[in-house]
Design an enzyme around this catalytic site. Structure first.
Site, PDB file in Angstrom:
ATOM      1  N   SER A 256       0.781  -1.285  -0.189  1.00  0.00           N
ATOM      2  CA  SER A 256       0.183   0.095  -0.017  1.00  0.00           C
ATOM      3  C   SER A 256       0.831   1.016  -0.038  1.00  0.00           C
ATOM      4  O   SER A 256       2.020   1.428   0.733  1.00  0.00           O
ATOM      5  CB  SER A 256      -1.012  -0.109   1.141  1.00  0.00           C
ATOM      6  N   ASP A 257       0.373   2.260  -0.559  1.00  0.00           N
ATOM      7  CA  ASP A 257       0.906   3.599  -0.654  1.00  0.00           C
ATOM      8  C   ASP A 257       0.462   4.345   0.811  1.00  0.00           C
ATOM      9  O   ASP A 257      -0.346   3.659   1.383  1.00  0.00           O
ATOM     10  CB  ASP A 257       0.319   4.324  -1.745  1.00  0.00           C
ATOM     11  N   LYS A 258       1.179   5.098   1.203  1.00  0.00           N
ATOM     12  CA  LYS A 258       1.085   5.790   2.307  1.00  0.00           C
ATOM     13  C   LYS A 258       0.195   6.821   2.440  1.00  0.00           C
ATOM     14  O   LYS A 258      -1.275   6.816   2.960  1.00  0.00           O
ATOM     15  CB  LYS A 258       2.294   6.280   3.087  1.00  0.00           C
TER      16      LYS A 258
ATOM     17  N   THR B  12      -1.073  -1.108  -4.436  1.00  0.00           N
ATOM     18  CA  THR B  12      -2.075   0.214  -4.233  1.00  0.00           C
ATOM     19  C   THR B  12      -0.983   1.297  -4.670  1.00  0.00           C
ATOM     20  O   THR B  12       0.109   1.682  -4.668  1.00  0.00           O
ATOM     21  CB  THR B  12      -2.647   0.757  -3.037  1.00  0.00           C
TER      22      THR B  12
END
Length: 920
Positions: free
Chosen positions: A339-341, A650
């Site tokens: 996942s992106d942050k 993502t």
């Protein structure tokens, strides 16, 4: 001409580290000067380098793309079924199957065409126009005409037309999130950068496709077209082949095995019937064809499509938009979510969490832009007015500020810089709003933020007409301007009470401590003074300020993301954070989300130093990756896949597009995602929320469960009929079923009853199971046992009733009618068993939890009554009327299947529980 060696592909030569070149070195390397190129030079270079546009890749023609859609095991099965049913004269069924094949191919053709537009979306990001200086004259040209060595001018609102080494910068800030993942605009300068600096830290470069949000600059073009960072991503994306999904791989394997089994059994049945029992070869051939038609799961592609489509609808209600149908099920087999942050795991709303004053460290509650939260000291809620230094620091943050905080439809939003917005929210929490500040402390002058000075300053007068200068900026820069610090005690309204000499070691220690927690830092200071020479100038900022506080700001995790990460961990899914942000920030957010706790974080620079084998060794032992460039993200996804993981990725930027396309499931952000990211992804999150992914995983697992339940329901019905025919041949009995009756049973059980399983809700424990292995067979040994058990039960009921009726003196047609009804009624009862693989169905939810099951059984019952009693059906299938007693016998045969199947579940549950408790 620049002194690079000539190659057949100019844009494929090694790219120099332009960020390490001085202005003179850049101009020398590109044979350019401050007045730009002449038109003759530009024309010569354009012939050499080509136009500044991304060349579209070679694509297959539409006819070939359409024909390749038929290269699919599921469509092969449907085509075989269509041919067989046509050979039997069932033209309507055959036509429906052929139509289904064509529709599937058309859908695949359209989806593949949409995938090609991901590359078009990247090409569309190139700036169509550029301001260039040629022969000393500034003019606007088509960006495609730019060449290395051109001098270009950039201004606020421009899209950077090529990769540019900046030469002159005036307060330039560029939005690079789509390229680097950096959540805030990047301040640019002309200072040299170390050779190993990651893309996001190259402050003297402006990259093609990024957006100038503030300031002006001039620079020299160092790369165009495919040689730009954007062009490299385009090439990377074009070279990636879309991967098959676990379901399609499993269905391919399952279909091949099933086809071999059907062929072997059919040949054996034909051989037994004709050579051993001397049955008429023509009759046996028709029976074998009927058995083949029955055994081929022609209902499977339809049920798979329906099940996936229902999963798409359920996910859409949870803000997950599926762009490619097989991605629904692939989500259910995911073992790792990358996942992106920013905005996905976090709120994308900067929030003040810590205020460091001399001698006190205050914590601030609440998250996001809603001004709700308390200030606390040592876990005690406090009133800022009782701490004058704190109150003055909050006031400085609100007054030395250009942002605006507003509320729309109950949602708080910030207009302007997010960091300044966080200071306004802090003021609201403490009771000092922007409106109150503008009224009581009107601004008279200001110095806007400039990257070379790293601070912003404002001049005010309070209600007593006392002059004040407030400043905020980078801590080290503010420390240079301060000689004293404000401490609690004394008369702070004068700006002198409580002042002590600046304890620089204390502040630097607190800077390091706060930064280690992943917080971005600002320092606030003030001076009770008016500008010395008219307007506020930089001479007024040299010295004499009093340090008030350090402000620690962070983009906090979403509350629902914390729970979603917990749910994923409980479901056996690893969650990894891959971000373009700094290592300390990524590690701090990861700790709050329980991602990578106690494990090291890996930076993009460290990834770049690893070969593929080393990366595969470490990739599963690290959960936080920071300062990651596009090629790093792609390598990480590939490394995980090579380790046998099913990866969901993502992202929202162009930099994420290659990894999104390569991942088993690419997940793009719908709100802040670029078109390139969305077109590369299989799923789009309408709310940019990580929790939505966790809900989608649940739905994906339910889809796979339902497909498995359908197969486990469908095959015993076919298996029971095959065993009935084999037993009759082996024991020299009259065939209990005719070819037409076999096809009737197959249609009723698969098409009518089986379809209800597509509507099954997820089982309660579905997110407490570990992910299934990508190499797991569609039918495990246990499920094969279940299939054989139920097949034998159905055969026993049908054959037993057939022989019973013959011995009782009934006619052959009546006995066969009993056998057909026994198989179908057993299928009705077994449909209840199939709702849960192991859990008991004898409960209210088990019997009535899926209304589609009740509807399917009612429909099937009506069809069987019609089959048995309608004259037309009797004429077609040679069926006969049955008495109530005979119907009772049929129901008993069905109940036998139901009871034994539930008993088998009970035994398996007990044995597994005993094994788990160590009792077996």
């Amino acid at each position: 001409m620049p002194h690079h060696s000539r190659t057949d592909q100019p844009n494929e030569r090694p790219t120099p580290n332009w960020h390490t070149y001085s202005r003179a070195e850049v101009e020398q390397a590109l044979d350019a000067g401050p007045d730009g190129l002449t038109e003759a030079d530009a024309l010569q270079r354009r012939e050499y380098y080509g136009a500044n546009r991304l060349t579209p890749p070679k694509q297959r023609g539409p006819l070939l793309r359409f024909l390749l859609q038929f290269h699919n095991i599921l469509l092969y099965i449907m085509l075989v079924s269509a041919v067989v049913t046509a050979a039997l004269g069932h033209w309507i069924d055959s036509g429906v199957l052929f139509m289904a094949v064509i529709v599937n191919a058309i859908i695949g053709f359209i989806q593949e065409g949409k995938a090609e537009s991901a590359l078009n979306a990247i090409r569309a990001m190139l700036s169509p126009r550029a301001t260039v200086i040629r022969a000393g004259q500034r003019r606007e040209i088509d960006a495609a005409e730019l060449v290395p060595g051109d001098v270009v001018a950039l201004a606020s609102g421009d899209r950077v037309p090529a990769d540019v080494r900046l030469l002159d910068v005036r307060e330039l800030r560029i939005e690079e999130a789509a390229l680097t993942g950096e959540s805030l605009p990047v301040e640019k300068s002309t200072a040299l950068v170390p050779p190993d600096a990651p893309l996001g830290d190259r402050c003297n470069m402006a990259y093609s496709g990024t957006l100038v949000v503030y300031g002006q600059a001039t620079g020299i073009v160092v790369a165009t077209a495919a040689a730009t960072e954007l062009g490299k991503i385009n090439q990377m994306l074009a070279s990636i082949d879309a991967t098959s999904t676990p379901l399609l791989r499993q269905m391919d394997h399952f279909g091949r095995i099933l086809a071999l089994v059907i062929l072997a059994v059919s040949l054996a049945v034909f051989a037994l019937g004709t050579w051993w029992r001397d049955n008429d070869p023509a009759d046996m051939f028709m029976m074998v064809v009927a058995l083949v038609a029955s055994a081929i799961p022609e209902g499977l592609p339809a049920i798979m499509t329906v099940t996936l489509a229902l999963g798409v609808q359920r996910m859409a209600r949870h803000n997950a938009i599926i762009r490619r149908l097989p991605a629904v099920e692939t989500l259910g087999s995911v073992t790792v979510i990358c996942s992106d942050k920013t905005g996905t795991l976090t709120r994308n709303e900067m929030t003040v969490q810590r205020i460091v004053c001399a001698g006190h460290v205050f914590n601030v509650g609440g998250v996001g832009y809603a001004p709700v939260g308390d200030l606390s000291l040592d876990d005690r809620i406090i009133d800022s007015e009782h701490y004058p230094v704190l109150a003055l620091a909050i006031r400085a943050g609100v007054l030395c500020n250009d942002a605006r905080l507003r509320v729309e439809d109950g949602v708080w939003r910030v207009e302007g810089d997010p960091t300044e917005g966080a200071l306004l929210v802090l003021g609201e929490k403490a009771g000092f709003s922007r409106h109150l500040g503008d009224t009581a402390w009107p601004r008279l002058d200001a110095l806007p933020f400039e990257s070379q000075h790293r601070f912003m300053a404002t001049y005010h007068r309070d209600s007593d007409d006392v002059p004040w200068l407030f400043v905020k900026g980078a801590p080290e820069r503010i420390f240079e301007m301060c000689s004293t610090q404000m401490e609690h005690g004394g008369d702070h309204s004068t700006g002198h009470g409580g002042e002590q000499p600046l304890a620089i070691d204390y502040w630097r220690r607190l800077v390091n401590d706060t930064a280690a927690q992943g917080l971005r830092l600002l320092a606030l200071a003030c001076k009770r003074s008016a500008p010395q020479h008219g307007p506020l100038g930089f001479a007024d900022m040299d010295s004499g300020f009093v340090l008030l506080a350090l402000i620690g700001i962070i983009d906090p995790p979403r509350a629902e993301a914390v729970q979603a990460v917990h749910d994923c961990h409980r479901a056996g899914i690893r969650v990894k954070m891959i971000t373009g942000d700094h290592v300390e920030t990524a590690r701090a957010i990861g700790a709050q989300l329980a991602i990578g706790t106690g494990k090291p974080a890996l930076s993009g620079a460290e990834i770049a130093l690893m070969d593929d084998a080393t990366l595969r060794q470490v990739v599963m032992s690290v959960d936080v990756f920071a300062r990651a460039a596009p090629e790093h993200k792609l390598r990480l996804v590939q490394a995980m896949q090579e380790e046998g993981q099913v990866v969901a990725m993502t992202g929202d930027g162009v930099n994420d597009a290659p990894a999104l396309k390569r991942a088993d499931v690419g997940v793009a952000m719908g709100l802040k995602g670029t078109e390139a990211a969305k077109e590369s992804a299989a799923m789009v999150l309408a709310d940019d929320n990580f929790a939505t992914i966790a809900r989608a995983v649940r739905e994906g697992r339910a889809v796979y469960d339902n497909l498995k339940k359908f197969i486990l329901f469908m095959l015993p019905a076919s298996g029971g009929q095959v065993l009935v025919v084999i037993a009759a041949i082996l024991f020299e009995l009259t065939l209990p079923l005719t070819a037409a009756q076999v096809l009737w049973v197959n249609m009723v059980t698969s098409s009518t009853l089986g379809l209800a399983l597509a509507f099954e809700p997820a089982e309660r424990d579905i997110m407490r199971r570990p992910p299934r292995s990508p190499s797991e067979a569609l039918l495990s040994g246990f499920l094969v046992w279940r299939l054989l058990l139920v097949s034998v039960l159905m055969m026993s009921g049908a054959l037993g009733l057939f022989l019973w009726e013959l011995n009782a003196g009934a006619g052959i047609d009546t006995a066969r009618t009993m056998a057909v009804n026994a198989v179908v009624v057993a299928g009705m009862f077994y449909l209840f068993n199939s709702r849960f693989l192991l859990q008991p169905v004898l409960s209210r939810s088990g019997l009535t939890g899926n209304p589609h099951v009740l509807l399917a059984i009612a429909t099937c019952a009506c069809l069987q009554i019609a089959y048995t009693h309608l004259p037309l059906m009797q004429a077609i299938f040679n069926s006969t009327d049955l008495s109530l007693l005979e119907w009772g016998k049929v129901l008993v045969a069905g109940l036998l299947v139901f009871c034994v199947a539930e008993l088998e579940k009970f035994v398996v549950r007990r044995s597994r529980l005993a094994a788990h408790l160590g009792l077996a």
